[in-house]
Design a protein around this motif. Structure first.
Motif, PDB file in Angstrom:
ATOM      1  N   GLY A 112      35.410  35.472  47.041  1.00 42.73           N
ATOM      2  CA  GLY A 112      35.551  34.034  47.244  1.00 42.73           C
ATOM      3  C   GLY A 112      34.219  33.335  47.415  1.00 42.73           C
ATOM      4  O   GLY A 112      33.985  32.260  46.843  1.00 42.73           O
ATOM      5  N   ASP A 123      31.888  31.302  38.788  1.00 45.30           N
ATOM      6  CA  ASP A 123      33.181  30.856  39.298  1.00 45.30           C
ATOM      7  C   ASP A 123      34.263  31.042  38.240  1.00 45.30           C
ATOM      8  O   ASP A 123      35.367  31.514  38.525  1.00 45.30           O
ATOM      9  N   ASN A 127      37.366  33.661  38.635  1.00 41.82           N
ATOM     10  CA  ASN A 127      38.716  33.094  38.584  1.00 41.82           C
ATOM     11  C   ASN A 127      39.569  33.751  37.508  1.00 41.82           C
ATOM     12  O   ASN A 127      40.748  34.005  37.711  1.00 41.82           O
ATOM     13  N   LEU A 130      40.618  37.084  38.841  1.00 40.99           N
ATOM     14  CA  LEU A 130      41.682  36.949  39.840  1.00 40.99           C
ATOM     15  C   LEU A 130      43.012  36.618  39.176  1.00 40.99           C
ATOM     16  O   LEU A 130      44.066  37.097  39.606  1.00 40.99           O
ATOM     17  N   GLU A 131      42.983  35.818  38.136  1.00 44.49           N
ATOM     18  CA  GLU A 131      44.218  35.477  37.440  1.00 44.49           C
ATOM     19  C   GLU A 131      44.842  36.702  36.782  1.00 44.49           C
ATOM     20  O   GLU A 131      46.071  36.845  36.739  1.00 44.49           O
ATOM     21  N   PRO A 166      42.901  39.770  46.131  1.00 47.97           N
ATOM     22  CA  PRO A 166      42.875  38.566  45.284  1.00 47.97           C
ATOM     23  C   PRO A 166      43.396  37.312  45.982  1.00 47.97           C
ATOM     24  O   PRO A 166      42.841  36.223  45.799  1.00 47.97           O
ATOM     25  N   ARG A 170      41.083  33.862  46.632  1.00 46.99           N
ATOM     26  CA  ARG A 170      41.413  32.511  46.171  1.00 46.99           C
ATOM     27  C   ARG A 170      41.437  31.525  47.327  1.00 46.99           C
ATOM     28  O   ARG A 170      40.971  30.389  47.202  1.00 46.99           O
ATOM     29  N   ARG A 173      37.774  30.885  48.465  1.00 46.81           N
ATOM     30  CA  ARG A 173      37.082  30.046  47.484  1.00 46.81           C
ATOM     31  C   ARG A 173      37.503  28.587  47.648  1.00 46.81           C
ATOM     32  O   ARG A 173      36.656  27.679  47.640  1.00 46.81           O
ATOM     33  N   ALA A 174      38.811  28.325  47.769  1.00 46.63           N
ATOM     34  CA  ALA A 174      39.289  26.949  47.928  1.00 46.63           C
ATOM     35  C   ALA A 174      38.752  26.328  49.211  1.00 46.63           C
ATOM     36  O   ALA A 174      38.366  25.147  49.233  1.00 46.63           O
TER      37      ALA A 174
END
Length: 289
Positions: A112, A123, A127, A130-131, A166, A170, A173-174
């Motif tokens: 993150g 980034d 991402n 992670l997806e 994961p 997320r 990171r947010a």
């Protein structure tokens, strides 16, 4: 991660009016959860204080004994006392849950922070990675890891930790992006502070603050997942007094000796509920601090 945990990390009032509870008021739920957590910790650290017997001692003459004053939770197919085994199993179950949560939080925090601080290209790459992981259910990722590295408690710990990372990544990171765009970070930038100082003194401390709440909530989830792996024969192995392994051993006799599965399952549920209640309590108090 669940919607509740995402809301916790974002600072949303997940309690639906919990602010009315007041900053210093201790609720009945907190008291009950605290007492249960204390008992679980005692059971994990010093199980002989609560159950002085041997969890592996067999007594064929007492096999399949129903709950009684002699055996509070009954006995299993080998005459072993289930109460003693449940108490002793708190050590393995909590150790697996705590260690897996630490692994998941650690990896999630690293991913993150990397995604939120090293530029758009990094980034984007993190991402997409992670997806891809989110395309698989978390428990399926754990099963794939164990398929490669083999069953056992150690594999179960790492598998659960990796499968939860994961979601943590997320959320962190947010949270980092939200903190980075806040007014106090803009003020620090205007004052001429270096990027490194702003990151270490302002952004990271406020980004990682929700980790205590996320970790507390995650322990319950990790214990349930680890118990599921043991139930499938991929975690702790018999005759270990681990709750998931005890559930697996008792399923054969569920119609004739229900207590063999009921009490380990009950403590799995109680531990998960306790962790969730404590996590929500910590989140509420941090919000009112």
């Amino acid at each position: 991660m669940s919607e509740l945990e995402i809301q916790v990390a974002a600072g949303v009032d997940t309690a639906g009016g919990a602010k009315t509870a007041g900053r210093g008021r201790v609720t009945a739920v907190e008291v009950i959860a605290g007492l249960l957590a204390a008992l679980l910790i005692i059971a994990a650290i010093a199980p002989r204080l609560l159950a002085p017997g041997d969890p592996l001692a067999i007594d064929p003459r007492a096999a399949f004994g129903a709950p009684s004053w002699t055996h509070w939770f009954g006995t299993d197919e080998s005459g072993r006392d289930i109460y003693t085994r449940v108490v002793d199993g708190a050590h393995d179950s909590l150790l697996i849950g705590l260690t897996a949560t630490v692994i998941g939080l650690g990896l999630g925090a690293i991913l993150g922070v990397i995604a939120g601080t090293l530029g758009a290209a990094v980034d984007f790459t993190v991402n997409r990675f992670l997806e891809v992981l989110f395309a698989f259910p978390g428990l399926l990722l754990a099963l794939l890891f164990i398929l490669v590295f083999g069953p056992g408690p150690g594999s179960a710990i790492v598998a659960v930790g990796l499968s939860t990372a994961p979601g943590y990544a997320r959320i962190i990171r947010a949270q980092l992006i939200r903190v980075r765009s806040s007014a106090f970070v803009e003020a620090a930038t205007v004052q001429g502070l270096s990027r490194r100082r702003i990151l270490t003194r302002h952004i990271l401390p406020n980004t990682l603050a929700p980790l205590l709440v996320l970790g507390t909530l995650g322990v319950g989830q990790a214990i349930v997942w680890a118990a599921a792996l043991s139930y499938l024969g991929l975690g702790a192995q018999p005759p270990a007094a681990e709750w998931g392994a005890m559930l697996s051993a008792g399923r054969t006799y569920i119609t004739s000796a229900w207590w063999m599965s009921f009490f380990p399952g009950l403590f799995i549920v109680l531990t998960a509920v306790c962790a969730t209640a404590l996590g929500r309590s910590i989140e509420r108090r941090m919000r009112h601090a």
